[in-house]
Design an enzyme around this catalytic site. Structure first.
Site, PDB file in Angstrom:
ATOM      1  N   ASP A 125      -4.270  -0.487  -3.175  1.00 17.11           N
ATOM      2  CA  ASP A 125      -4.407   0.636  -2.257  1.00 17.11           C
ATOM      3  C   ASP A 125      -3.414   1.748  -2.595  1.00 17.11           C
ATOM      4  OD1 ASP A 125      -6.428  -0.755  -1.065  1.00 17.11           O
ATOM      5  OD2 ASP A 125      -5.632  -0.643   0.966  1.00 17.11           O
ATOM      6  N   HIS A 175      -3.638  -8.496  -2.843  1.00 23.06           N
ATOM      7  CA  HIS A 175      -3.719  -7.398  -1.885  1.00 23.06           C
ATOM      8  C   HIS A 175      -4.120  -7.887  -0.498  1.00 23.06           C
ATOM      9  CE1 HIS A 175      -4.194  -3.419  -0.254  1.00 23.06           C
ATOM     10  NE2 HIS A 175      -5.374  -3.777   0.216  1.00 23.06           N
ATOM     11  N   ARG A 226     -11.959  -6.866  10.354  1.00 22.69           N
ATOM     12  CA  ARG A 226     -12.390  -5.674   9.609  1.00 22.69           C
ATOM     13  C   ARG A 226     -13.903  -5.628   9.409  1.00 22.69           C
ATOM     14  NH1 ARG A 226      -7.868  -3.509   6.760  1.00 22.69           N
ATOM     15  NH2 ARG A 226      -6.080  -4.909   6.792  1.00 22.69           N
ATOM     16  N   ASP A 245      -6.483   7.071  -1.414  1.00 20.28           N
ATOM     17  CA  ASP A 245      -7.204   7.268  -0.144  1.00 20.28           C
ATOM     18  C   ASP A 245      -6.234   7.498   1.009  1.00 20.28           C
ATOM     19  OD1 ASP A 245      -9.836   7.227  -1.018  1.00 20.28           O
ATOM     20  OD2 ASP A 245     -10.067   5.062  -0.734  1.00 20.28           O
ATOM     21  N   ARG A 246      -6.791   8.106   2.064  1.00 22.56           N
ATOM     22  CA  ARG A 246      -6.054   8.439   3.281  1.00 22.56           C
ATOM     23  C   ARG A 246      -5.050   9.574   3.031  1.00 22.56           C
ATOM     24  NH1 ARG A 246      -8.253   6.368   8.062  1.00 22.56           N
ATOM     25  NH2 ARG A 246      -8.924   4.219   7.743  1.00 22.56           N
ATOM     26  N   ASN A 260      -8.597  -3.084  -1.864  1.00 20.89           N
ATOM     27  CA  ASN A 260      -9.966  -2.794  -1.424  1.00 20.89           C
ATOM     28  C   ASN A 260     -10.294  -1.305  -1.521  1.00 20.89           C
ATOM     29  OD1 ASN A 260      -8.060  -2.720   0.915  1.00 20.89           O
ATOM     30  ND2 ASN A 260      -9.846  -1.956   1.996  1.00 20.89           N
ATOM     31  N   HIS A 261      -9.266  -0.445  -1.577  1.00 24.11           N
ATOM     32  CA  HIS A 261      -9.532   0.997  -1.691  1.00 24.11           C
ATOM     33  C   HIS A 261      -9.672   1.462  -3.135  1.00 24.11           C
ATOM     34  CE1 HIS A 261      -9.471   2.902   2.322  1.00 24.11           C
ATOM     35  NE2 HIS A 261      -8.923   1.751   2.658  1.00 24.11           N
ATOM     36  N   ASP A 297       0.830  -1.204   0.000  1.00 21.44           N
ATOM     37  CA  ASP A 297       0.000   0.000   0.000  1.00 21.44           C
ATOM     38  C   ASP A 297       0.871   1.263   0.000  1.00 21.44           C
ATOM     39  OD1 ASP A 297      -1.261  -2.291   1.110  1.00 21.44           O
ATOM     40  OD2 ASP A 297      -2.820  -1.062   2.010  1.00 21.44           O
ATOM     41  N   HIS A 301      -2.151  -4.729   2.602  1.00 23.63           N
ATOM     42  CA  HIS A 301      -3.444  -4.527   3.264  1.00 23.63           C
ATOM     43  C   HIS A 301      -3.364  -4.164   4.741  1.00 23.63           C
ATOM     44  CE1 HIS A 301      -7.747  -4.828   3.396  1.00 23.63           C
ATOM     45  NE2 HIS A 301      -7.833  -6.006   3.953  1.00 23.63           N
ATOM     46  N   HIS A 353      -1.112   4.432  -0.505  1.00 22.79           N
ATOM     47  CA  HIS A 353      -2.162   5.269   0.095  1.00 22.79           C
ATOM     48  C   HIS A 353      -1.941   6.775  -0.040  1.00 22.79           C
ATOM     49  CE1 HIS A 353      -5.249   2.749   1.749  1.00 22.79           C
ATOM     50  NE2 HIS A 353      -4.373   1.950   2.349  1.00 22.79           N
TER      51      HIS A 353
END
Length: 541
Positions: free
Chosen positions: A314, A395, A443, A317-318, A346-347, A285, A470, A287
């Site tokens: 990923d 991922h 999660r 995001d964030r 997943n993002h 990731d 992840h 991010h």
């Protein structure tokens, strides 16, 4: 004697809670969870311990565990407002706005004069209303058209000054024609008037919005000459991004549309061949942490045929430089498809992008149409890769059932938003656990799987190793399941608060032994993580 022991347990539990609180303040959330757990083992009837552990789980994005702990706090003390508050925050993070709304309504009932509770309830109500509105106006899946197919980036550019008079002259000609018709016939038919109105409006629209396809000369950023994305362009674009300059939308469209074309032709499971004596790098990731991505390239070299990468989902995001990240990775894919491989995380999904900032960032830096375009292209990203028929890279993780073969993964129809169950969901969301067997996901999506599950999957498919991402790890990586599974995470000091290192893994053929390189975060401009996220998510961060 029994009462004395009970008092001793209560006292020790309180001591554990205080230590956990200090660990939490130091952003040592895993340590805090362990200490809260010890407090709970000593005194499991204290709602505060459960709610505090729920908060720590939320910080590690373990929203399923957070909901379980918060629910236990509520069970112990139905009037404990923080239990509802923690559970509502976890539901929000999962995009379950209706469930979150119920909990925040309960917080307001318990604390009617709390302005913070009222503010968060209001934001949650707005989110639910927006969601209902979007559901009401959205077209059925079968009727949705490709955004990409409606875009021709060649026409995007400045409007030439020499043509600015065209709408006026055409409209004037239409008016003159109308006057002549009335003068000759003495009246104007409805059909003629409709045609003339259409001509006027059409020519006005064309003159106002059509472009020559030429980028305005005052644009000083990186330019793509012709149809080919070159290394020179990508380097200039990265330098521009580093200096917080933007890329012209024409070139952004060109990069994203070309990437879509490349990804569309790929299977859901991509095979990668690394020749003997050559190496290959896997990153986890990133991010939206663009300046840390630049540092990876500084440490390990730019993607090329001789220095290929796989970025394992990923990307966005964030972090608040997600647009810069995705355009850079996509540009390298356009430049040389075999120099860089990209997997879906997943993002890379609408539901996550709405909550965690990418959608807002795209809307701010590019346009609304790009929001839909990225959502479409993310659905073309492959779900997993296999390196030299020996290393399975994904991922999230493995599956709720045994016997899944690589052919089953290849057969997945991935061109959609991730479902809430099934193989595709589990590939993107699942996590390893230390215990054998399978368990519920911490999660709240996917599952947790043990070393025995990993071993059987590898044996069934004649593989040696699972590499996944992840999860943030203190050292940037973690080796589990008797060395058969490695987690790699490439966003150091995640969200500017976790204090973790980042890592990437280099494999050299033919032995493919993992060489793990760790690195620390680098400075970035003063734009906070989640700067473009929805209001309610910024409240909880």
């Amino acid at each position: 004697m029994e009462t004395k022991n009970e008092n001793s347990d209560v006292s020790r539990a309180e001591e554990m809670k205080n230590q956990a609180n200090e660990a939490f303040k130091g952003h040592k959330f895993s340590n805090a969870i362990d200490l809260y757990t010890k407090a709970i083992e000593l005194n499991g009837n204290n709602a505060v311990y459960w709610a505090n552990r729920a908060f720590a789980h939320t910080k590690l994005e373990e929203y399923g565990s957070a909901i379980q702990d918060a629910s236990k706090a509520i069970e112990i003390d139905p009037k404990y407002s923080k239990g509802y508050y923690r559970r509502g925050a976890a539901y929000l993070a999962m995009g379950k706005f209706k469930d979150a709304l119920k909990d925040f309504q309960q917080v307001k009932r318990i604390c009617p004069n709390d302005p913070d509770a009222a503010r968060k309830l209001k934001e949650c109500e707005k989110a639910v209303m927006k969601m209902k509105f979007e559901e009401a106006i959205s077209a059925p899946v079968s009727e949705r058209r490709s955004v990409a197919e409606s875009i021709d980036y060649h026409t995007i550019g400045n409007k030439p000054r020499s043509s600015s008079f065209l709408p006026t002259k055409t409209a004037l000609a239409a008016v003159v024609a109308a006057v002549m018709v009335v003068a000759v016939r003495g009246f104007a038919t409805t059909e003629i008037l409709m045609v003339l109105v259409s001509v006027v409006l059409g020519t006005y629209w064309w003159g106002s919005f059509s472009g020559s396809g030429k980028v305005e000369p005052q644009y000083s950023g990186a330019r793509i000459e012709g149809e080919e994305v070159t290394l020179e362009f990508v380097k200039q674009m990265m330098e521009d991004f580093k200096n917080q300059k933007t890329l012209h939308k024409r070139y952004a469209y060109q990069i994203v549309l070309k990437t879509r074309q490349i990804l569309q032709a790929l299977p859901s499971l991509v095979d990668i061949s690394v020749p003997n004596g050559k190496h290959f790098t896997v990153c986890g990731d990133v991010h939206g942490q663009f300046y840390d991505l630049l540092n990876i390239f500084e440490l390990n070299g730019l993607p090329s045929e001789e220095n290929p990468y796989l970025f394992n989902g990923d990307f966005v995001d964030r972090g608040s430089f997600s647009v810069e990240i995705i355009l850079t990775l996509f540009a390298f894919k356009c430049m040389s498809p075999s120099s860089i491989y990209l997997a879906r995380g997943n993002h890379e999904s609408k539901s996550m992008n709405k909550i965690y900032g990418f959608e807002g960032e795209v809307r701010s830096k590019l346009s609304e149409k790009f929001v839909d375009l990225f959502a479409e292209v993310f659905c073309y990203l492959p779900l997993a890769h296999v390196i030299n028929e020996k290393i399975f890279v994904v991922h999230g993780g493995l599956f709720s059932v045994d016997g899944v073969k690589l052919s089953d993964i290849r057969a997945i129809d991935r061109f959609c938003e991730p479902p809430e169950e099934g193989l595709m969901c589990e590939l993107l969301w699942s996590d390893p656990q230390p215990l054998p067997g399978r368990g519920p996901s911490k999660r709240g999506v996917g599952l947790s799987f043990g070393g025995d599950v990993t071993k059987r999957f590898l044996e069934d498919n004649n593989l040696d190793l699972v590499v996944r991402s992840h999860e943030v790890k203190d050292e940037g990586y973690e080796v589990d399941h008797d060395g058969k599974l490695i987690t790699v995470f490439s966003a150091p000091n995640y969200c500017d608060q976790m204090g973790n290192k980042g890592a990437f893994i280099r494999f050299e053929a033919p032995d493919l032994k993992p060489d793990i390189v760790t690195f620390s975060a680098v400075p970035h401009p003063d734009v906070k993580p989640m700067a473009y996220a929805n209001n309610f998510m910024r409240m909880f961060n």
